[in-house]
Design a protein around this motif. Structure first.
Motif, PDB file in Angstrom:
ATOM      1  N   GLY A 206     -22.822  -1.414   3.264  1.00 54.08           N
ATOM      2  CA  GLY A 206     -23.332  -0.052   3.250  1.00 54.08           C
ATOM      3  C   GLY A 206     -23.069   0.666   4.560  1.00 54.08           C
ATOM      4  N   PHE A 207     -23.335  -0.019   5.663  1.00 47.52           N
ATOM      5  CA  PHE A 207     -23.078   0.600   6.967  1.00 47.52           C
ATOM      6  C   PHE A 207     -21.579   0.808   7.191  1.00 47.52           C
ATOM      7  N   MET A 208     -20.778  -0.162   6.757  1.00 48.54           N
ATOM      8  CA  MET A 208     -19.327  -0.022   6.920  1.00 48.54           C
ATOM      9  C   MET A 208     -18.795   1.163   6.127  1.00 48.54           C
ATOM     10  N   LEU A 209     -19.275   1.325   4.894  1.00 50.65           N
ATOM     11  CA  LEU A 209     -18.803   2.438   4.086  1.00 50.65           C
ATOM     12  C   LEU A 209     -19.217   3.766   4.708  1.00 50.65           C
ATOM     13  N   GLY A 210     -20.439   3.850   5.220  1.00 52.74           N
ATOM     14  CA  GLY A 210     -20.882   5.074   5.862  1.00 52.74           C
ATOM     15  C   GLY A 210     -20.012   5.449   7.042  1.00 52.74           C
ATOM     16  N   VAL A 211     -19.658   4.448   7.847  1.00 56.75           N
ATOM     17  CA  VAL A 211     -18.823   4.706   9.021  1.00 56.75           C
ATOM     18  C   VAL A 211     -17.403   5.077   8.602  1.00 56.75           C
ATOM     19  N   VAL A 212     -16.845   4.345   7.635  1.00 63.90           N
ATOM     20  CA  VAL A 212     -15.485   4.629   7.171  1.00 63.90           C
ATOM     21  C   VAL A 212     -15.398   6.036   6.586  1.00 63.90           C
ATOM     22  N   GLU A 213     -16.377   6.423   5.780  1.00 68.23           N
ATOM     23  CA  GLU A 213     -16.372   7.763   5.202  1.00 68.23           C
ATOM     24  C   GLU A 213     -16.481   8.839   6.274  1.00 68.23           C
ATOM     25  N   SER A 214     -17.305   8.592   7.282  1.00 67.80           N
ATOM     26  CA  SER A 214     -17.488   9.592   8.336  1.00 67.80           C
ATOM     27  C   SER A 214     -16.205   9.798   9.132  1.00 67.80           C
ATOM     28  N   PHE A 215     -15.560   8.712   9.526  1.00 66.83           N
ATOM     29  CA  PHE A 215     -14.315   8.846  10.277  1.00 66.83           C
ATOM     30  C   PHE A 215     -13.182   9.346   9.386  1.00 66.83           C
ATOM     31  N   GLY A 216     -13.222   8.946   8.106  1.00 68.24           N
ATOM     32  CA  GLY A 216     -12.220   9.452   7.181  1.00 68.24           C
ATOM     33  C   GLY A 216     -12.339  10.953   6.986  1.00 68.24           C
ATOM     34  N   ALA A 217     -13.583  11.439   6.912  1.00 72.19           N
ATOM     35  CA  ALA A 217     -13.800  12.882   6.775  1.00 72.19           C
ATOM     36  C   ALA A 217     -13.319  13.624   8.015  1.00 72.19           C
ATOM     37  N   LEU A 218     -13.513  13.024   9.177  1.00 70.14           N
ATOM     38  CA  LEU A 218     -13.057  13.656  10.413  1.00 70.14           C
ATOM     39  C   LEU A 218     -11.535  13.726  10.470  1.00 70.14           C
TER      40      LEU A 218
ATOM     41  N   PHE B 114      -9.200  13.239   7.841  1.00 73.47           N
ATOM     42  CA  PHE B 114      -8.449  13.757   6.692  1.00 73.47           C
ATOM     43  C   PHE B 114      -9.203  14.815   5.877  1.00 73.47           C
ATOM     44  N   GLY B 115     -10.407  15.151   6.299  1.00 74.99           N
ATOM     45  CA  GLY B 115     -11.194  16.136   5.572  1.00 74.99           C
ATOM     46  C   GLY B 115     -12.217  15.462   4.680  1.00 74.99           C
ATOM     47  N   PRO B 116     -13.381  16.098   4.484  1.00 72.39           N
ATOM     48  CA  PRO B 116     -14.450  15.485   3.676  1.00 72.39           C
ATOM     49  C   PRO B 116     -14.030  15.178   2.248  1.00 72.39           C
ATOM     50  N   GLU B 117     -13.094  15.965   1.705  1.00 68.09           N
ATOM     51  CA  GLU B 117     -12.699  15.762   0.310  1.00 68.09           C
ATOM     52  C   GLU B 117     -11.935  14.455   0.105  1.00 68.09           C
ATOM     53  N   ASN B 118     -11.431  13.860   1.194  1.00 70.98           N
ATOM     54  CA  ASN B 118     -10.649  12.627   1.080  1.00 70.98           C
ATOM     55  C   ASN B 118     -11.421  11.385   1.529  1.00 70.98           C
ATOM     56  N   ALA B 119     -12.691  11.553   1.890  1.00 72.57           N
ATOM     57  CA  ALA B 119     -13.454  10.425   2.421  1.00 72.57           C
ATOM     58  C   ALA B 119     -13.559   9.288   1.408  1.00 72.57           C
ATOM     59  N   LEU B 120     -13.883   9.609   0.147  1.00 75.44           N
ATOM     60  CA  LEU B 120     -14.035   8.561  -0.857  1.00 75.44           C
ATOM     61  C   LEU B 120     -12.691   7.912  -1.190  1.00 75.44           C
ATOM     62  N   THR B 121     -11.617   8.695  -1.142  1.00 76.21           N
ATOM     63  CA  THR B 121     -10.278   8.143  -1.381  1.00 76.21           C
ATOM     64  C   THR B 121      -9.949   7.071  -0.352  1.00 76.21           C
ATOM     65  N   ILE B 122     -10.306   7.331   0.894  1.00 73.30           N
ATOM     66  CA  ILE B 122     -10.073   6.353   1.962  1.00 73.30           C
ATOM     67  C   ILE B 122     -10.890   5.087   1.706  1.00 73.30           C
ATOM     68  N   SER B 123     -12.101   5.272   1.219  1.00 67.44           N
ATOM     69  CA  SER B 123     -12.939   4.111   0.916  1.00 67.44           C
ATOM     70  C   SER B 123     -12.295   3.238  -0.157  1.00 67.44           C
ATOM     71  N   PHE B 124     -11.715   3.865  -1.185  1.00 65.37           N
ATOM     72  CA  PHE B 124     -11.063   3.096  -2.247  1.00 65.37           C
ATOM     73  C   PHE B 124      -9.787   2.416  -1.748  1.00 65.37           C
ATOM     74  N   LEU B 125      -9.097   3.031  -0.810  1.00 64.20           N
ATOM     75  CA  LEU B 125      -7.942   2.364  -0.207  1.00 64.20           C
ATOM     76  C   LEU B 125      -8.387   1.112   0.538  1.00 64.20           C
ATOM     77  N   LEU B 126      -9.508   1.225   1.254  1.00 62.41           N
ATOM     78  CA  LEU B 126     -10.061   0.054   1.928  1.00 62.41           C
ATOM     79  C   LEU B 126     -10.443  -1.017   0.914  1.00 62.41           C
ATOM     80  N   LEU B 127     -10.983  -0.587  -0.224  1.00 63.03           N
ATOM     81  CA  LEU B 127     -11.325  -1.512  -1.308  1.00 63.03           C
ATOM     82  C   LEU B 127     -10.098  -2.291  -1.763  1.00 63.03           C
ATOM     83  N   LEU B 128      -8.988  -1.606  -1.971  1.00 60.61           N
ATOM     84  CA  LEU B 128      -7.766  -2.264  -2.422  1.00 60.61           C
ATOM     85  C   LEU B 128      -7.253  -3.261  -1.390  1.00 60.61           C
ATOM     86  N   VAL B 129      -7.323  -2.882  -0.116  1.00 59.43           N
ATOM     87  CA  VAL B 129      -6.871  -3.781   0.948  1.00 59.43           C
ATOM     88  C   VAL B 129      -7.716  -5.054   0.970  1.00 59.43           C
TER      89      VAL B 129
END
Length: 289
Positions: free
Chosen positions: A244-256, A258-273
């Motif tokens: 949970g903490f990792m996802l929160g941090v990844v989404e926050s830096f991802g939003a910074l 690539f933009g807030p609209e891409n934060a969840l996309t980055i999370s799913f890329l991390l999921l695939l990795v």
């Protein structure tokens, strides 16, 4: 540098809430071997319960979280005993399709009852912010994380130190051996499913105070639960918290970046990795099912 610290704090401030979102999903998946597609809709349902409790009775959603959880617990218990229990032990695709159908039903029922308009609990007076030098932390997110962590901690204590928890763990490890030891497997499955829906409803109540809620957002919460379970590892409550903490941090830096609209996309890329590099997650247990 201060911007990065602010983004990190923003991500950590959501960690406990995200852990609460995923804990019930992980429990149901781990104990019943069911991928509960209904989970996101149950979170939204908990959000609506909190919204109307605040609107009509003035109840604070952070205090209402266990009540919303209790209501969804009853719903989940009855649902498991009447509709899911008859297909327990069948191939995972059958239970997946069943929960998918139930999710469509609940989503459309909420759309018909509440419409797709976004709603949010507006606390009066607002909780405000805490300023730590140049770092700003919204108080509502601190409350959400604290209550979320308390609920997840309570679930961990229940599973580890109570007779019910030992029964759930026994059924998870070997349901046939558990049945031979006198454990009512069907009842235990229903309780475990109910506890998972309790966590979903509680998380929804906490979310309603921070983000707007709508039935159309249920798939996003389900996606977060998936990502957190893979990050932390299925079957580990500490892993859910870490995820949970990792996802929160990844989404926050991802939003910074690539933009807030891409934060969840980055999370799913991390999921695939992670699925490729470490399928058991950071704290997952080998052979868990």
């Amino acid at each position: 540098m201060m911007l990065w610290v602010q983004v990190l704090v923003n991500g950590l401030a959501l960690g406990g809430l995200y852990a609460c979102i995923a804990a019930g999903f992980s429990l149901i998946w781990g104990v019943l071997n069911i991928i509960n597609i209904l989970h996101g809709s149950l979170i939204v349902l908990g959000g609506y319960l909190a919204f109307f409790a605040h609107q009509y009775f003035g109840i604070n959603p952070f205090l209402f979280a266990p009540i919303a959880g209790a209501i969804t617990f009853v719903f989940g218990y009855v649902l498991q005993r009447t509709m899911i229990n008859p297909v327990m032990g069948r191939p995972v695709l059958i239970t997946l399709v069943l929960t998918f159908g139930l999710n469509l039903f609940l989503d459309n029922a909420m759309l018909a009852a509440f419409s797709a308009d976004y709603r949010k609990v507006n606390l009066q007076p607002p909780l405000g912010i805490i300023e730590l030098g140049n770092i700003i932390v919204p108080v509502d997110r601190i409350y959400a994380t604290a209550v979320g962590l308390a609920l997840v901690g309570g679930l961990w204590l229940l599973l580890r130190f109570t007779q019910l928890g030992r029964a759930i763990v026994a059924v998870r490890m070997d349901r046939d051996a558990a049945a031979l030891m006198g454990i009512d497997v069907k009842w235990t499955y229903a309780i475990a499913f109910g506890l998972g829906t309790f966590m979903a409803g509680s998380a929804g109540s906490l979310l309603a105070a921070i983000f707007p809620i709508s039935p159309v957002s249920s798939s996003g919460y389900l996606g977060k639960a998936f990502v957190i379970c893979v990050l932390g590892g299925l079957g580990s409550i500490p892993g859910v918290v870490a995820g949970g903490f990792m996802l929160g941090v990844v989404e926050s830096f991802g939003a910074l970046a690539f933009g807030p609209e891409n934060a969840l996309t980055i999370s799913f890329l991390l999921l695939l990795v992670l699925l490729v590099a470490r399928p058991t997650g950071l704290f997952g247990r080998k052979g868990f099912n």
